[in-house]
Design a protein around this motif. Structure first.
Motif, mmCIF file in Angstrom:
data_model
loop_
_atom_site.group_PDB
_atom_site.id
_atom_site.type_symbol
_atom_site.label_atom_id
_atom_site.label_comp_id
_atom_site.label_asym_id
_atom_site.label_seq_id
_atom_site.Cartn_x
_atom_site.Cartn_y
_atom_site.Cartn_z
ATOM 1 N N GLN A 1 -9.447 14.146 -10.283
ATOM 2 C CA GLN A 1 -9.950 13.213 -9.267
ATOM 3 C C GLN A 1 -10.741 12.080 -9.921
ATOM 4 O O GLN A 1 -10.562 10.902 -9.581
ATOM 5 N N GLN A 2 -11.565 12.445 -10.883
ATOM 6 C CA GLN A 2 -12.355 11.438 -11.590
ATOM 7 C C GLN A 2 -11.447 10.434 -12.316
ATOM 8 O O GLN A 2 -11.633 9.218 -12.225
ATOM 9 N N PHE A 3 -10.424 10.939 -13.004
ATOM 10 C CA PHE A 3 -9.455 10.066 -13.672
ATOM 11 C C PHE A 3 -8.825 9.102 -12.664
ATOM 12 O O PHE A 3 -8.738 7.899 -12.888
ATOM 13 N N LEU A 4 -8.367 9.673 -11.553
ATOM 14 C CA LEU A 4 -7.639 8.852 -10.565
ATOM 15 C C LEU A 4 -8.551 7.790 -9.956
ATOM 16 O O LEU A 4 -8.149 6.638 -9.780
ATOM 17 N N GLU A 5 -9.770 8.191 -9.621
ATOM 18 C CA GLU A 5 -10.672 7.232 -8.975
ATOM 19 C C GLU A 5 -11.045 6.100 -9.925
ATOM 20 O O GLU A 5 -11.175 4.949 -9.519
ATOM 21 N N LYS A 6 -11.158 6.445 -11.194
ATOM 22 C CA LYS A 6 -11.418 5.404 -12.191
ATOM 23 C C LYS A 6 -10.253 4.409 -12.257
ATOM 24 O O LYS A 6 -10.432 3.232 -12.592
ATOM 25 N N MET A 7 -9.060 4.902 -11.958
ATOM 26 C CA MET A 7 -7.885 4.026 -11.961
ATOM 27 C C MET A 7 -7.708 3.324 -10.615
ATOM 28 O O MET A 7 -6.723 2.622 -10.405
ATOM 29 N N GLY A 8 -8.618 3.549 -9.695
ATOM 30 C CA GLY A 8 -8.562 2.821 -8.425
ATOM 31 C C GLY A 8 -7.876 3.542 -7.279
ATOM 32 O O GLY A 8 -7.721 2.983 -6.195
ATOM 33 N N ASP B 1 0.830 -1.209 0.000
ATOM 34 C CA ASP B 1 0.000 0.000 0.000
ATOM 35 C C ASP B 1 0.866 1.261 0.000
ATOM 36 O O ASP B 1 1.947 1.285 0.586
ATOM 37 N N TYR B 2 0.335 2.296 -0.620
ATOM 38 C CA TYR B 2 1.070 3.542 -0.731
ATOM 39 C C TYR B 2 0.190 4.701 -0.305
ATOM 40 O O TYR B 2 -0.986 4.745 -0.641
ATOM 41 N N VAL B 3 0.778 5.616 0.435
ATOM 42 C CA VAL B 3 0.070 6.839 0.802
ATOM 43 C C VAL B 3 0.861 8.013 0.239
ATOM 44 O O VAL B 3 2.052 8.160 0.522
ATOM 45 N N ILE B 4 0.184 8.812 -0.569
ATOM 46 C CA ILE B 4 0.823 9.993 -1.143
ATOM 47 C C ILE B 4 0.140 11.203 -0.535
ATOM 48 O O ILE B 4 -1.090 11.319 -0.598
ATOM 49 N N VAL B 5 0.923 12.071 0.055
ATOM 50 C CA VAL B 5 0.348 13.241 0.707
ATOM 51 C C VAL B 5 0.618 14.467 -0.149
ATOM 52 O O VAL B 5 1.774 14.754 -0.476
ATOM 53 N N GLY B 6 -0.459 15.174 -0.496
ATOM 54 C CA GLY B 6 -0.326 16.370 -1.326
ATOM 55 C C GLY B 6 -0.999 16.169 -2.669
ATOM 56 O O GLY B 6 -0.568 15.333 -3.458
ATOM 57 N N GLY B 7 -2.046 16.939 -2.922
ATOM 58 C CA GLY B 7 -2.815 16.760 -4.149
ATOM 59 C C GLY B 7 -2.455 17.740 -5.248
ATOM 60 O O GLY B 7 -3.270 18.014 -6.125
ATOM 61 N N ARG C 1 -9.954 20.224 -2.718
ATOM 62 C CA ARG C 1 -9.898 19.591 -4.041
ATOM 63 C C ARG C 1 -8.458 19.364 -4.478
ATOM 64 O O ARG C 1 -7.522 19.922 -3.900
ATOM 65 N N LEU C 2 -8.297 18.538 -5.505
ATOM 66 C CA LEU C 2 -6.976 18.300 -6.071
ATOM 67 C C LEU C 2 -6.557 19.488 -6.933
ATOM 68 O O LEU C 2 -7.393 20.284 -7.346
ATOM 69 N N LEU C 3 -5.284 19.586 -7.212
ATOM 70 C CA LEU C 3 -4.735 20.635 -8.085
ATOM 71 C C LEU C 3 -5.257 22.021 -7.703
ATOM 72 O O LEU C 3 -5.825 22.747 -8.531
ATOM 73 N N GLY C 4 -5.028 22.366 -6.461
ATOM 74 C CA GLY C 4 -5.537 23.620 -5.909
ATOM 75 C C GLY C 4 -5.141 24.859 -6.693
ATOM 76 O O GLY C 4 -5.854 25.868 -6.664
ATOM 77 N N ALA C 5 -4.007 24.792 -7.408
ATOM 78 C CA ALA C 5 -3.573 25.970 -8.158
ATOM 79 C C ALA C 5 -4.317 26.095 -9.477
ATOM 80 O O ALA C 5 -4.213 27.105 -10.157
ATOM 81 N N MET C 6 -5.063 25.053 -9.850
ATOM 82 C CA MET C 6 -5.803 25.099 -11.115
ATOM 83 C C MET C 6 -7.302 25.286 -10.809
ATOM 84 O O MET C 6 -7.691 25.475 -9.663
ATOM 85 N N SER C 7 -8.109 25.238 -11.841
ATOM 86 C CA SER C 7 -9.545 25.491 -11.662
ATOM 87 C C SER C 7 -10.224 24.309 -10.974
ATOM 88 O O SER C 7 -9.693 23.199 -10.934
ATOM 89 N N GLU C 8 -11.419 24.575 -10.464
ATOM 90 C CA GLU C 8 -12.185 23.508 -9.840
ATOM 91 C C GLU C 8 -12.463 22.378 -10.822
ATOM 92 O O GLU C 8 -12.425 21.208 -10.486
ATOM 93 N N LYS C 9 -12.735 22.772 -12.051
ATOM 94 C CA LYS C 9 -13.060 21.777 -13.075
ATOM 95 C C LYS C 9 -11.887 20.813 -13.306
ATOM 96 O O LYS C 9 -12.066 19.598 -13.382
#
Lengths: 453, 453
Positions: free
Chosen positions: B231-238, B170-176, B217-225
């Motif tokens: 996040q959707q991409f990542l969750e689809k990848m598990g 298992d891996y834990v990555i901190v920082g989105g 949210r992820l990628l805080g420096a970018m837009s909400e979209k």
């Protein structure tokens, strides 16, 4: 990983014969591949998770090739072979009475054991040399040597003392076999084409490359003509060749030759000999000179029924080969492939094993761009550009993996046209730490830490 | 190298102004190149002998790229620049009163000093995390992480204990931010395409990848979209994405989240923040939050006339940029180039310096094959395959050196068609040593040993 685990955890019993192979060099890898159709569990142990293409270690050491292009993960090469299992671990002891090996990650039972631990650097008992010299047998050695060469030149910039500066810029290579010749040639190319641009503040005329050979000529395993040609090539490139010259001592700075002449260098590359790297537990009566294991024509280690050895570690002695086969890749690969067939014959097909016969494909060494010497088994010889093309073609062909072949080819093509060697990188620890002092931590030349395979 | 040497030995005075540049990252390198026509002696100090292309460190760490293809020797990039001098050394102290820097290899005088030491990992004072987490800021970090990931899976094979096995898998990555997103995506690809073939004995369904982000949210420096799409991409990848979640502690095995929920992992990748890496000797009044140096619009460090700073270490604060520019490659490169022009203007052409203006080129992050998010400065956004092509093109374009571009391109093309990541190599020390224990020796996450630049 915590404590060594027991056999059952280390690898699951599959109810078929278990063949444990120790070492994934040329011999071990061919053996494993040859067993792909056998109804057996083939377990490879290695201290690294990758095969190393040793003939090109010197190119990594001299910034010509990337580390990753001459090593290849075992799991990647063999992950389609259903009966193959890999374990990253160091086999420390053979308990032949119980058909069991003790490893750094636990004990494991075998039905058949194949020792393919290869060879390690032979310092012939000279402790000072073992401590201070740089060997060139493993990938780690080549990274250390590359780091050291570049660090040397960075250090040479920082001293006004003539002798000290020269100790960083001068190199002594001991051993006039293919490795010694190839290292000397590659250093001469760095001196001519690369370092004058990188180190404009230094006078590269001050860089001396000495190649020291105890015998009367270079490339002793090849013909006199090839040895003389290699020497001529090297001398034209500025290498100082010392024949009939032994090395008495080295303290990390001062090399004393047999003639009591002294050379000053921070870097002595030791390519003067190898010896077998046997595993503890094999009875001493089965060992012959040079730490090799005496095997019969079926690669069975003398005195054992189910223990075999292939490659550099195996000494198959007969009238044609009073000292066994040469400690090189071709006999290892052939023995590995042959033993795989014999194991299939004996244990699965109930057929008799066939004696091994070495097919000599010739020998070769490269000295630098457009320069190599090649000898065919029929006695024909070629030197120069055509030999160099043959050398490159053969080495590319035997590299493991399409990707590595492609990367090496691209590197060679780019280097050929640019006269450059691009991997002048200090990797592995921060550049500012003093290399000499930290060095002993993982230096394989240090005898207590010497690794096999 | 022996003792630190004096100024005169360290580098020869050439009777022209000496500009000392500390750090050869994106900012330092562009600055040095921009000074190529100046009648000056440009001296670059760095702890490594190579530039590092930090945006691709994560691909080295996840076996996608070779180490050598994202780093490039300074001497190779700049050996045609006559006024360029390189010194491998660590700048320890600035003695501004005497216009002198103290380095690991001796002291050197400067006429103008440019600090381009970049940033280092910010653990926000959490000592346990600093000690046990893996950062990803330097080439050495990426090699350690790669070694560790592979060693983890080799270790997972050796334990029958479910929790312990999972701690390796298992891996834990901190920082989105981009780094965290990219590491999580690359691990998910290893899980799906590579490890099931390499580790047939393991059930890869057991491998969990957690991405933990303190913000909403992820990628805080970018837009909400873009954040939602990533996040959707990542969750689809598990990947399991934990938003609004902080990390309280980590002991090398157990991660405690802000919610007191616990995750078990031997590998916590810390991509949650950076801070400037200043050099001792700069007056504290010139420092702002996050350890950065306050500079004016000409990149002059506040309170000094001839000391400048560019890149992550420089905080150019104004109404548009209340916290300075983002700590990324583009502002660093633009500042480096701009300062070079200003130094030429001021000291050689006797013209006034021009204020720096940041040209925002947009931002992007990749999640995996065919998946990326890109935002242009005009507000237009794109996601998916086209964004992924843009991401690759931009990264290839900014890589230093034709050779590295070619190697990375070949690697990417081969990986794309084979679904493979080929550099699954444990390099740097023998695989059998216990990674965890030896680790502290050179682990950059260890605060006493933390390196800059």
């Amino acid at each position: 990983m915590d404590k060594p685990v027991n056999t059952q955890t280390l690898i699951k019993d599959q109810g078929v014969p278990r063949i444990v192979v120790v070492g994934g060099g040329f011999g071990g890898l061919e053996l494993v591949k040859g067993l792909r159709k056998m109804n057996a569990q083939v377990v490879l142990f290695d201290r690294y998770n990758h095969h190393t293409f040793q003939p090109l270690l010197y190119q990594v050491a001299t910034s010509g090739l990337e580390t990753g292009s001459i090593i290849y993960p075992f799991r990647k090469s063999l992950n389609r072979q259903k009966n193959f299992f890999f374990r990253l671990g160091d086999v420390k002891h053979i308990d032949a009475d119980n058909n069991q090996v003790e490893t750094s990650i636990g004990s494991v039972k075998y039905d058949h054991l194949v020792i393919a631990t290869g060879a390690t650097t032979n310092y012939y008992g000279m402790q000072d040399i073992a401590q201070h010299a740089v060997p060139l047998k493993e990938i780690q050695d080549s990274i250390l040597l590359r780091n050291k060469i570049i660090k040397n030149f960075e250090n040479a910039l920082l001293t006004a003392d003539h002798e000290k500066r020269n100790s960083y810029m001068d190199y002594v290579i001991v051993g006039g076999g293919p490795t010694g010749v190839e290292v000397a040639g590659a250093l001469a190319e760095l001196k001519k084409h690369v370092f004058p641009k990188d180190y404009r503040e230094l006078n590269l005329m001050e860089m001396d490359i000495h190649l020291v050979e105890a015998g009367p000529r270079l490339l002793g395993a090849m013909s006199e003509k090839s040895g003389a040609k290699a020497q001529q090539f090297l001398e034209k490139m500025g290498v100082k060749v010392h024949l009939n010259t032994s090395v008495k001592s080295y303290d990390g700075y001062r090399v004393t030759l047999g003639s009591d002449e002294e050379l000053i260098t921070k870097t002595l590359v030791w390519a003067a000999g190898v010896k077998g790297a046997p595993i503890d537990g094999i009875r001493v009566e089965s060992m012959v000179g040079g730490n090799r294991l005496k095997v019969n024509h079926f690669n069975q280690v003398e005195g054992y029924d189910n223990i075999y050895a292939v490659g550099d570690i195996a000494a198959m002695i007969d009238d044609d080969n009073p000292k066994g086969h040469p400690m090189m890749a071709p006999p290892a690969m052939q023995q590995g492939r042959h033993l795989a067939k014999n194991l299939l014959n004996k244990y699965e097909k109930d057929r008799p094993m066939k004696p091994f016969k070495y097919f000599d494909k010739g020998s070769m060494a490269t000295i630098g761009r457009n320069k190599a010497v090649v000898e065919m088994p029929n006695g024909s010889k070629t030197q120069g550009f055509f030999a160099w093309l043959i050398w490159m073609f053969i080495h590319l062909m035997y590299l493991v993996g399409f990707r590595n072949r492609l990367l090496v080819l691209i590197n060679w093509v780019m280097s050929y046209f640019s006269y450059d060697k691009s991997n002048r990188l200090i990797i592995g620890r921060t550049g500012v730490e003093d290399f000499q002092e930290k060095d002993n931590v993982i230096k394989p030349g240090n005898p207590q830490l010497s690794k096999n395979p």
